[in-house]
Write a protein that holds these residues in place. Sequence first.
Motif, mmCIF file in Angstrom:
data_model
loop_
_atom_site.group_PDB
_atom_site.id
_atom_site.type_symbol
_atom_site.label_atom_id
_atom_site.label_comp_id
_atom_site.label_asym_id
_atom_site.label_seq_id
_atom_site.Cartn_x
_atom_site.Cartn_y
_atom_site.Cartn_z
ATOM 1 N N LEU A 1 0.830 -1.201 0.000
ATOM 2 C CA LEU A 1 0.000 0.000 0.000
ATOM 3 C C LEU A 1 0.866 1.252 0.000
ATOM 4 O O LEU A 1 0.554 2.243 -0.680
ATOM 5 C CB LEU A 1 -0.922 -0.014 1.221
ATOM 6 N N SER A 2 1.970 1.221 0.730
ATOM 7 C CA SER A 2 2.878 2.358 0.775
ATOM 8 C C SER A 2 3.457 2.651 -0.606
ATOM 9 O O SER A 2 3.535 3.813 -1.028
ATOM 10 C CB SER A 2 4.009 2.080 1.773
ATOM 11 N N GLY A 3 3.868 1.586 -1.304
ATOM 12 C CA GLY A 3 4.383 1.781 -2.655
ATOM 13 C C GLY A 3 3.323 2.349 -3.582
ATOM 14 O O GLY A 3 3.615 3.207 -4.436
ATOM 15 N N ALA A 4 2.081 1.894 -3.435
ATOM 16 C CA ALA A 4 0.984 2.398 -4.268
ATOM 17 C C ALA A 4 0.705 3.873 -3.987
ATOM 18 O O ALA A 4 0.515 4.677 -4.909
ATOM 19 C CB ALA A 4 -0.266 1.558 -4.024
ATOM 20 N N VAL A 5 0.679 4.239 -2.711
ATOM 21 C CA VAL A 5 0.451 5.640 -2.336
ATOM 22 C C VAL A 5 1.578 6.517 -2.873
ATOM 23 O O VAL A 5 1.337 7.620 -3.392
ATOM 24 C CB VAL A 5 0.338 5.766 -0.804
ATOM 25 N N LEU A 6 2.812 6.039 -2.753
ATOM 26 C CA LEU A 6 3.956 6.781 -3.291
ATOM 27 C C LEU A 6 3.780 7.037 -4.784
ATOM 28 O O LEU A 6 3.965 8.164 -5.262
ATOM 29 C CB LEU A 6 5.239 5.986 -3.053
ATOM 30 N N ALA A 7 3.436 5.997 -5.532
ATOM 31 C CA ALA A 7 3.301 6.124 -6.982
ATOM 32 C C ALA A 7 2.178 7.086 -7.359
ATOM 33 O O ALA A 7 2.324 7.904 -8.285
ATOM 34 C CB ALA A 7 3.062 4.741 -7.594
#
Length: 414
Positions: free
Chosen positions: A104-110
């Motif tokens: 989820l963190s990677g998705a939010v970052l992107a």
Amino acid sequence: MNTTVNGTTTDRQDERLQPREGLRGAISDVVERARGGDLGVIPVVVGLIVIWSVLQILNPVFLSSANLVNLTLESAAVGIIALGIVCVLLVGEIDLSVGSVSGLSGAVLAVLFVSQGMTVWVAILGSVIMGAVIGWVYAQLFNRFGVPSFVITLAGLLAFMGLQLYVLGSKGSINLPFDSGLVNFAQLAFVPDWLSYTFAVVTAGWLFATGYLHARERRRAGLSSKTTSMLVIRSAALLAVLVFVVWYLGQTRGIGWMFVFFVGMVLVMHYLLSRTKWGRAVYAVGGNVEAARRAGINVKAIYTSVFVLCSSFAAVGGILAAARLAAANQSSGGGDVNLNAIAAAVIGGTSLFGGRGTAFGALLGIIVIQSISSGLTLLNLDSSIRFVVTGVVLLLAVVVDSIARKSRTSHGRA
């Protein structure tokens, strides 16, 4: 010969309080602690030597400089997640959602960086804050309602997996710009040789300085402590190992900044756990929560801090994993990320029973996990074999921990 005064034996007790001189004395101390169940990192180091030896025999490419450089880079993201797991395990709890939180963190970052056009630093900060908030929510459910951490984080695993799919939308994947500093940091940024050697010297000097100050404090308190000669030998040995590692990895690309970042976080957490009041409170809560509460420790605050740290580290690991892949997709944080992070912490020597373990356990454990993965990949073996081997190593680590715990109990050191 023993002398008894007022029912107490003095001679042998005095001898035990005296530091043992020389390398032979240091070895004797290690053997004595091991017999009492205080194994430290001995099992994981021995296991790592065995694994590397077997894999090198099966494929001489395994210990090549190029492969070890790749191994260190691949270890960083999951290793940071494992560092958070160490914190939670130290208080006798567990977080099963770190994989989903990292995805989820990677998705939010992107989304923030690419889709919304925000700066990379704002996107990183937003992802880490999100991780910290998740950990805080876990702590409130645990402290206020007494919901077991297993159930809370299992629910989080499912919920955040679904939220990740929602955030990514119908595309299912968002690519990060290859020319961004974040992707460059994870894929192409390596420490210059001169700076790598400087880091090696500073690390060895830091080990001696901290050891010397700690020994001086113990001597002033009338307790046994390491001799200065042993501190010098220990620091010199570390310096020799680090210099060799820097030289060997420098034969190809050298040491990646992402791995240096991971090691730096390990050192910071080691200091916090071993040299601060908060760290002592974490071990106290993990050892006996009721005794810690009666000693005046704010147990709820300690639980909150470790849950927040665990989810924050998971978010940081997810950011680095996305940068390493240059994309965030529906499989980010999935697969074996969750299990490998937990396995790395346990294999690294962190007890499932709480109260025992170090930050270095995350570093050693993830190197073991990644070594198995890298070695079996070089042998062109199916991923099923990797899961089986990793499971066997994890089981052995838990068995060793259980045996050591029984030994400590029988020696009055539990």
